[in-house]
Structures are given as structure tokens and as C-alpha cells.
Design a protein around this motif. Structure first.
Motif, PDB file in Angstrom:
ATOM      1  N   HIS A  63      -5.292  13.013   5.186  1.00 34.92           N
ATOM      2  CA  HIS A  63      -3.920  12.717   5.606  1.00 34.92           C
ATOM      3  C   HIS A  63      -3.291  11.651   4.712  1.00 34.92           C
ATOM      4  O   HIS A  63      -2.141  11.790   4.282  1.00 34.92           O
ATOM      5  CB  HIS A  63      -3.912  12.255   7.065  1.00 34.92           C
ATOM      6  N   GLN A  64      -4.039  10.604   4.424  1.00 34.97           N
ATOM      7  CA  GLN A  64      -3.521   9.546   3.561  1.00 34.97           C
ATOM      8  C   GLN A  64      -3.286  10.054   2.148  1.00 34.97           C
ATOM      9  O   GLN A  64      -2.307   9.685   1.494  1.00 34.97           O
ATOM     10  CB  GLN A  64      -4.496   8.370   3.542  1.00 34.97           C
ATOM     11  N   GLN A  67      -0.213  13.295   2.817  1.00 36.28           N
ATOM     12  CA  GLN A  67       0.953  13.308   3.704  1.00 36.28           C
ATOM     13  C   GLN A  67       1.630  11.959   3.869  1.00 36.28           C
ATOM     14  O   GLN A  67       2.806  11.901   4.215  1.00 36.28           O
ATOM     15  CB  GLN A  67       0.544  13.858   5.076  1.00 36.28           C
ATOM     16  N   VAL A  68       0.913  10.878   3.664  1.00 36.95           N
ATOM     17  CA  VAL A  68       1.518   9.545   3.805  1.00 36.95           C
ATOM     18  C   VAL A  68       2.256   9.205   2.518  1.00 36.95           C
ATOM     19  O   VAL A  68       1.656   9.199   1.440  1.00 36.95           O
ATOM     20  CB  VAL A  68       0.442   8.489   4.105  1.00 36.95           C
ATOM     21  N   PRO A  71       0.978   4.736   1.382  1.00 36.04           N
ATOM     22  CA  PRO A  71      -0.143   4.172   2.151  1.00 36.04           C
ATOM     23  C   PRO A  71      -0.169   2.650   2.085  1.00 36.04           C
ATOM     24  O   PRO A  71       0.219   2.044   1.091  1.00 36.04           O
ATOM     25  CB  PRO A  71      -1.376   4.770   1.445  1.00 36.04           C
ATOM     26  N   SER A 156       1.972  17.872   9.935  1.00 37.79           N
ATOM     27  CA  SER A 156       1.964  16.440  10.272  1.00 37.79           C
ATOM     28  C   SER A 156       3.370  15.982  10.661  1.00 37.79           C
ATOM     29  O   SER A 156       4.329  16.243   9.924  1.00 37.79           O
ATOM     30  CB  SER A 156       1.499  15.605   9.074  1.00 37.79           C
ATOM     31  N   GLU A 158       4.814  13.197  10.407  1.00 36.38           N
ATOM     32  CA  GLU A 158       5.432  12.341   9.387  1.00 36.38           C
ATOM     33  C   GLU A 158       5.110  12.823   7.974  1.00 36.38           C
ATOM     34  O   GLU A 158       5.301  12.092   7.006  1.00 36.38           O
ATOM     35  CB  GLU A 158       4.962  10.887   9.565  1.00 36.38           C
TER      36      GLU A 158
END
Length: 291
Positions: A63-64, A67-68, A71, A156, A158
Motif C-alpha cells: 500500500h505504501q 497508493q500513498v 509516505p 484503496s 485514498e
């Protein structure tokens, strides 16, 4: 599958999709209880000793990684410590270590698609970490597979896709970067490719190294947004497509974090593994339905 594969990150969206696809082929992974907080590097040796895997598939920071947008420094530090310990432990045991990478390892200056031979010129703190870990994996693990992706589309809240959906639903017009280009990859296609690479190595093919996957159609962020807006109209979430105002990529916050050119060449993966690219368009409706 003959190899005993330890999957780290089963609860991630990619982990869930991968487990589901593998189950359809009667493939089971070795799994561990994931920590409620951050991954603990001190646990790695114990997992490997207890489970005795032949290979490790690391999705712990999926996810990091994908999609982030930006970070935190704490998140990056946790990823660095855990990944370095995992590389060290797998290298010492001569285990196959399978990790993922992103286009943030490139600065986006190149006009043509990036290949596996291009030098790493990372952009932003996360890109620098990814480049560091990619190089560490290739230097220390004789048996490794590094698979690099461009824009990853998942559900996701976000994540990259949902951020764009929110912009399109917010009003009658939206301002988007006109020079941003990439190869969108829906989650289910990403899982297909990750699993296909694993199955090839299970057949005894020593095709170690770094590979890129690129979907069958390159897109600009604006052309992708227009296609997405059409889907939202057909789905009844929008009455009409919003007006898109092109603005320079450099004026966007993402310019300090993402490469302007995020297009990858997947030719090496196709020739070595026989993994054919799919167009991202066929999965777009399903992704929107999952929101």
C-alpha cells in the motif's frame, strides 16, 4: 506448486487478490500472522526457521509503495529496516526473494519507455528508498525477482484511482496535468502477473533479475481521466463528463513525488516469461464497482 512460498502481506489488497487467484489453481501460500502495527524485522528469522520456505514473496509495504502519495518519514524508515532484514536473511539462506518496485526510481526525464537497463535516478524520498532497496536486493540476493510497475489501480479509499474519481465527482471542471504519462495496471492484472512469474520460477526457470510490466496501452493522465469519467457517467455517478483544464505537470504536488514519464517497457518480461500484457480498459468497470 512445488515451491513452498511464504507470502508476506496477505491482508493487503494485492495479497488478497493474489491469494484468490492462486486458490483457483489450487496453489496455497505459507502465511504468518501479520502485526497490528508495523512489520517487525526481528520476526523474520523466526518465520523462516519455523516455516522453511523455498521462496518469499514480499508484499508487506504494498500500500505504501503504490497508493500513498507522500509516505511519512516514519513509514519509510519502517519499510527500510524491514526490507533490509528480509534481504539479509534470504541472502544468507539462498532463498528466492520476490519483491515489487515502482517507477519512482526514475526521474521521468526520458522521453521513451523505461527499460530494465536504464540507470536509477529516483525522484523524492520514497523513490530514493525504492532505488536503495532495489539495488540492495540485486547485490545481495543471488536468487531474486524484482518486478516493477507503473500506475497501479486498486480500490484503496485514498489510492491513486480513488483520488482521481473524487476530483471528477467534485464539480463541473477539473484541472489535471497534461504531460503526465504512464501504463495503468489494474489490481487483478498485477496479481496475474505476479503469480505468473512465480509459476515460471517454480518450473525451474532461473530467470532471476529485474523485469518491468506494462499494460497494453500507454495513457496520459488526462486521457485516462476522460475514460474514467465516461465510465462514471455510464454508471450513473456523474450526470455529464466534467470539463478538464490541462495544466503543467510541474505545477502539481505530484511532480515532486512522481516521474513525469512513468511509461515502462515490458518487452523483457514478455520474451523471458511469456507474460502477455492486457489492456487496463477491460478492468476499469470492475474497479469502480468495488468502490
Amino acid at each position: 506448486m512445488r515451491m513452498r512460498v511464504l507470502l508476506l502481506g496477505k491482508t493487503s489488497l494485492l495479497g488478497q487478490a493474489l491469494v484468490a487467484q492462486a486458490a483457483l489453481e489450487d496453489i496455497e501460500f505459507l502465511l504468518v500472522e501479520e502485526p497490528p502495527g508495523s512489520w517487525e524485522p526481528a520476526q523474520v528469522a523466526g518465520w523462516l526457521d519455523a516455516l522453511q520456505p523455498d521462496a518469499v514473496l514480499d508484499l508487506s509495504f504494498y500500500h505504501q509503495q503504490f497508493q500513498v502519495l507522500d509516505p511519512t518519514s516514519e513509514g519509510l524508515a519502517a519499510e527500510r529496516v524491514f526490507a533490509r532484514e528480509l534481504v539479509t536473511q534470504c541472502a544468507g539462506r539462498d532463498l528466492l526473494l520476490y519483491r515489487l518496485s515502482s517507477t519512482r526510481v526514475f526521474d521521468g526525464v526520458k522521453e521513451q519507455p523505461y527499460t530494465e537497463k536504464d540507470p536509477l535516478t529516483p525522484i523524492g524520498a520514497h523513490g530514493a528508498l525504492q532505488a536503495e532497496l532495489d539495488q540492495l536486493l540485486e547485490a545481495q540476493c543471488r536468487r531474486h525477482l524484482l518486478l516493477r510497475f507503473s500506475w497501479v489501480l486498486d480500490s484503496s479509499p485514498e489510492g491513486m484511482l480513488q483520488r482521481l474519481v473524487s476530483q471528477l465527482l467534485a464539480g463541473d471542471s477539473v484541472s489535471l496535468a497534461e504531460e503526465w504519462r504512464g501504463t495503468p495496471t489494474p489490481l487483478e492484472d498485477m496479481a496475474r502477473v505476479v503469480l505468473a512469474g512465480l509459476k515460471q520460477l517454480d518450473c525451474g526457470s532461473e530467470l532471476y533479475g529485474c523485469y518491468h510490466y506494462a499494460s497494453a496501452e500507454v495513457a496520459s493522465w488526462i486521457s485516462f481521466a476522460r475514460t474514467l469519467a465516461q465510465e462514471l457517467v455510464m454508471d450513473g455517478q456523474l450526470e455529464r463528463e466534467p470539463v478538464i483544464e490541462p495544466i503543467p505537470f510541474d505545477s502539481q504536488p505530484a511532480a515532486a513525488l512522481e516521474p513525469r514519464n512513468a511509461v515502462l517497457s515490458g518487452r523483457r518480461l514478455l520474451y523471458a516469461f511469456g507474460i502477455k500484457p492486457r489492456t487496463w480498459r477491460v478492468s476499469l468497470t470492475g474497479l469502480l464497482d468495488s468502490h
